[in-house]
Design a protein around this motif. Structure first.
Motif, PDB file in Angstrom:
ATOM      1  N   UNK A 198       1.340  -1.646   0.348  1.00 17.00           N
ATOM      2  CA  UNK A 198       0.363   0.148  -0.341  1.00 17.00           C
ATOM      3  C   UNK A 198       1.324   1.280   0.041  1.00 17.00           C
ATOM      4  N   UNK A 199       0.492   1.951  -0.226  1.00 18.58           N
ATOM      5  CA  UNK A 199       1.373   3.628  -0.511  1.00 18.58           C
ATOM      6  C   UNK A 199       1.727   4.133   0.856  1.00 18.58           C
ATOM      7  N   UNK A 200       2.350   4.799   0.975  1.00 15.21           N
ATOM      8  CA  UNK A 200       3.015   5.536   2.657  1.00 15.21           C
ATOM      9  C   UNK A 200       3.470   4.566   3.560  1.00 15.21           C
ATOM     10  N   UNK A 201       3.862   3.058   2.951  1.00  9.48           N
ATOM     11  CA  UNK A 201       4.479   1.672   4.029  1.00  9.48           C
ATOM     12  C   UNK A 201       5.981   1.772   3.500  1.00  9.48           C
ATOM     13  N   UNK A 202       5.901   0.825   1.835  1.00 10.83           N
ATOM     14  CA  UNK A 202       7.302   1.127   1.686  1.00 10.83           C
ATOM     15  C   UNK A 202       7.745   2.790   0.452  1.00 10.83           C
ATOM     16  N   UNK A 203       6.892   2.757  -0.407  1.00 10.46           N
ATOM     17  CA  UNK A 203       7.056   3.753  -1.361  1.00 10.46           C
ATOM     18  C   UNK A 203       6.211   4.812  -1.053  1.00 10.46           C
ATOM     19  N   UNK A 204       5.589   5.610  -1.394  1.00 17.00           N
ATOM     20  CA  UNK A 204       4.674   7.013  -1.813  1.00 17.00           C
ATOM     21  C   UNK A 204       4.009   6.386  -2.329  1.00 17.00           C
ATOM     22  N   UNK A 205       4.125   5.197  -3.262  1.00 14.70           N
ATOM     23  CA  UNK A 205       2.943   4.977  -4.441  1.00 14.70           C
ATOM     24  C   UNK A 205       2.895   3.476  -3.263  1.00 14.70           C
ATOM     25  N   UNK A 206       1.383   3.091  -4.117  1.00 16.74           N
ATOM     26  CA  UNK A 206       0.880   1.829  -4.358  1.00 16.74           C
ATOM     27  C   UNK A 206       1.744   1.262  -5.383  1.00 16.74           C
ATOM     28  N   UNK A 207       1.844  -0.153  -5.199  1.00 19.33           N
ATOM     29  CA  UNK A 207       2.519  -1.336  -6.494  1.00 19.33           C
ATOM     30  C   UNK A 207       1.428  -2.289  -6.547  1.00 19.33           C
ATOM     31  N   UNK A 208       0.910  -3.199  -6.917  1.00 18.88           N
ATOM     32  CA  UNK A 208       0.353  -4.236  -7.374  1.00 18.88           C
ATOM     33  C   UNK A 208       0.486  -4.799  -8.456  1.00 18.88           C
ATOM     34  N   UNK A 209       1.021  -6.205  -8.531  1.00 21.60           N
ATOM     35  CA  UNK A 209       0.736  -6.763  -9.295  1.00 21.60           C
ATOM     36  C   UNK A 209      -0.184  -8.005  -9.254  1.00 21.60           C
ATOM     37  N   UNK A 210      -0.826  -8.511 -10.190  1.00 22.62           N
ATOM     38  CA  UNK A 210      -1.768  -8.970 -10.352  1.00 22.62           C
ATOM     39  C   UNK A 210      -2.230 -10.497 -11.643  1.00 22.62           C
ATOM     40  N   UNK A 211      -2.598 -11.022 -11.425  1.00 28.58           N
ATOM     41  CA  UNK A 211      -2.602 -11.977 -12.637  1.00 28.58           C
ATOM     42  C   UNK A 211      -3.771 -12.893 -12.497  1.00 28.58           C
ATOM     43  N   UNK A 212      -4.540 -13.860 -13.607  1.00 33.03           N
ATOM     44  CA  UNK A 212      -6.043 -14.550 -14.119  1.00 33.03           C
ATOM     45  C   UNK A 212      -6.099 -15.591 -15.005  1.00 33.03           C
ATOM     46  N   UNK A 213      -6.127 -16.341 -14.839  1.00 32.79           N
ATOM     47  CA  UNK A 213      -6.389 -17.597 -15.405  1.00 32.79           C
ATOM     48  C   UNK A 213      -7.541 -17.795 -15.778  1.00 32.79           C
ATOM     49  N   UNK A 214      -8.085 -17.937 -16.716  1.00 33.81           N
ATOM     50  CA  UNK A 214      -9.819 -18.452 -17.102  1.00 33.81           C
ATOM     51  C   UNK A 214     -10.424 -19.725 -18.215  1.00 33.81           C
ATOM     52  N   UNK A 215     -10.161 -20.698 -17.586  1.00 31.41           N
ATOM     53  CA  UNK A 215     -10.579 -22.549 -18.021  1.00 31.41           C
ATOM     54  C   UNK A 215     -12.774 -22.295 -18.616  1.00 31.41           C
ATOM     55  N   UNK A 216     -12.732 -22.572 -19.658  1.00 34.77           N
ATOM     56  CA  UNK A 216     -14.140 -22.324 -19.710  1.00 34.77           C
ATOM     57  C   UNK A 216     -14.434 -24.085 -20.804  1.00 34.77           C
ATOM     58  N   UNK A 217     -15.131 -24.942 -20.720  1.00 37.09           N
ATOM     59  CA  UNK A 217     -15.217 -25.593 -21.050  1.00 37.09           C
ATOM     60  C   UNK A 217     -16.960 -26.229 -21.606  1.00 37.09           C
ATOM     61  N   UNK A 218     -18.119 -26.309 -22.522  1.00 43.51           N
ATOM     62  CA  UNK A 218     -19.465 -25.813 -23.236  1.00 43.51           C
ATOM     63  C   UNK A 218     -19.739 -26.843 -23.566  1.00 43.51           C
ATOM     64  N   UNK A 219     -21.047 -26.924 -22.944  1.00 46.10           N
ATOM     65  CA  UNK A 219     -21.146 -28.260 -24.157  1.00 46.10           C
ATOM     66  C   UNK A 219     -21.669 -27.817 -25.437  1.00 46.10           C
TER      67      UNK A 219
END
Length: 531
Positions: A198-219
């Protein structure tokens, strides 16, 4: 078929550790009712029939467990050949249990009805004879983790979901219009993770790295959806309660399917349920193949713990993209929530995802005509205001689509009186491969506009009065389509005599489009016994 298997299992597990605290409310019941449905058009029929139902209302709310389930099975007994015997499942379940510090298991399930074809009838009540309606079931379950490592926060979640839609009967679409496929079922896996400071803890700005994976199989047609992305975001505070934010990422989305079997004149061959038959020998056709960088930037405003606003603009899916959210908690169980969204989805994914955002404490109404869980759901506890499912149930389409729109819900709970209002606008742009000699939905758009109002209050110690008004408008680019408006209003009074309760209800419902309209009045008298 799901029929609340996942949710019921979570409920059973949740009850065990808290039963001694007497924080559990479980009320199974049986109900018998008599229904009158009168077509108000010229020469309209008057239908009367009986129903027999069994259901359960249950809730668990403790420091570590939140569960609510409302479910009813109904069988209809007709008196003449103008109305067929029928049965329906209707219900909603949401559960959340903290199993260890930072580790939560969530689940949910829904059974309701959806429109099958965006061009077809738009029934606002399911009493009497209705067209263009399919029974739908959906459920999800999975764990989530939220913890810290020093100044760093770590979040992760996994969700498995399943959706099943029964084939409809008559849809009300003229026979000379292009035939659309009927949705069958799908299995979807979604995994997400994020880490940052979060901002103000380590740096003046907050930094986030995120990712996502989606797999769908339809009939249907061996459809497959695979999507993954990684992104980085920064948040820069610029004033008290105000921050600027920006993010950039890279994503890959691929959607594919096989061809339907075609007959001699190029029309799809149908199975016994009216669905397209898959040509197993056909090559896998790519409907959508996206790889590239996306970005967005915006502002975050949080003047207090009760108010939050975030608005972003960027470029994604090959064009400009706009997203945002606003929430305001007026008091315990009262608030406003608005969201602007833009994503590539499918019917199963969007229903599963929306189900996971619904509150674990929600309003259950006396809605004898069957549309309680196909519209807006209103929360009753804390800041979880609720959400609307109207845009999803505009029609159960088999093709993937880009979903864009805005939806909002406001609830006011004051003592024994509750008000709820919801509405929104949704547009879907369909994504499908071009199959030689066959009609394709690719590039076709549809839209829906909807609004809903609900109110209930206690009358004395044993009575409750509730009313609702709702309307929806549907339109599409499909050839030969006319926009269709559906509307309705109903009022119900329920009185309790101990374990026995009585409900009387009346409503008027209809839909209108060029050259075709329908209006009906409906009334119901029901007796319920709660164990």
């Amino acid at each position: 078929m799901i029929r609340f298997g996942i949710a019921a299992g979570i409920l059973a597990l949740a009850i065990q550790p808290v039963n001694a605290q007497r924080r559990v409310q479980v009320t199974p019941y049986i109900e018998a009712s008599q229904v009158l449905a009168a077509d108000l058009g010229s020469g309209g029929d008057v239908l009367t029939y009986s129903t027999l139902s069994a259901g359960i209302d249950a809730s668990v709310h403790t420091r570590r467990v939140e569960v609510q389930i409302s479910y009813q099975y109904e069988h209809r007994f007709s008196y003449d050949d103008n109305l067929t015997d029928d049965h329906t499942h209707s219900g909603l379940a949401r559960a959340k249990a903290v199993v260890a510090p930072g580790l939560t298991i969530e689940g949910g399930a829904i059974a309701t009805r959806t429109r099958a074809d965006i061009r077809g009838d738009a029934p606002q009540s399911f009493a009497g004879n209705t067209r263009n309606v399919s029974q739908v079931y959906s459920a999800y379950a999975g764990p989530s983790l939220a913890t810290n490592l020093g100044h760093m926060f770590i979040n992760a979640a996994y969700r498995f979901g399943y959706t099943k839609v029964e084939a409809p009967g008559d849809t009300g679409v003229p026979a000379n219009q292009p035939r659309l496929d009927y949705y069958d079922d799908s299995k979807v896996h979604v995994a997400t993770a994020s880490v940052g400071v979060k901002s103000g803890t380590v740096l003046p700005v907050g930094i986030t790295a995120s990712g996502s994976f989606t797999r769908e199989d339809a009939g249907q047609l061996d459809q497959r959806f695979e999507g993954k992305y990684g992104r980085g975001d920064v948040v820069l505070p610029v004033a008290r309660g105000v921050a600027l934010t920006a993010g950039v990422g890279y994503e890959q989305i691929q959607i594919s399917q096989r061809d339907p079997v075609l007959n001699g004149i190029g029309d799809p061959v149908l199975d016994s349920h009216g669905r397209f038959v898959t040509d197993k020998s056909s090559p896998r056709r790519i409907a959508y193949d996206l790889s590239g960088v996306f970005w967005d930037a915006g502002v975050i405003w949080r003047p207090s713990t009760r108010t939050f606003l975030e608005a972003r603009v960027g470029r994604r899916y090959g064009s400009m993209s706009y997203t945002g959210s606003f929430s305001y908690q007026m008091g315990p169980g009262s608030g406003v929530q608005i969201g602007v969204y833009d994503s590539v989805e499918s019917f199963g994914q969007q229903l599963n995802g929306s189900l996971s955002t619904l509150p674990t404490a929600f309003v259950t109404t006396t809605d004898p005509f069957g549309n309680q869980f196909s519209g807006c759901i209103y929360g009753t506890v804390g800041s979880a205001t609720g959400g609307c499912l109207n845009s999803i149930f505009a029609s159960a389409v088999t093709s993937a689509y880009r979903a864009r729109g805005v939806a909002g819900v406001a609830v006011l709970n004051r003592g024994n009186t509750r008000f709820g209002i919801g509405g929104g606008y949704a547009r879907r742009t369909f994504i499908a491969p071009n199959i030689p000699g066959a009609f394709t939905l690719n590039g076709i758009e549809d839209e829906s506009i909807y609004g809903q109002f609900f109110a209930s209050t206690d009358i004395g110690r044993n009575g409750q009065l509730s009313s609702s008004v709702f309307a929806s408008y549907y339109n599409t680019d499909l050839p030969g389509n006319d926009g269709i408006l559906g509307w309705g209003a109903n009022t119900a009074y329920t009185h309790s005599f101990g374990h026995l309760g009585a409900t009387i209800s009346a409503g008027i419902f209809g839909f209108d489009r060029d050259g075709d309209s329908s209006t009906s009045a409906q009334a119901l008298l029901a007796m319920r016994y709660g164990f």
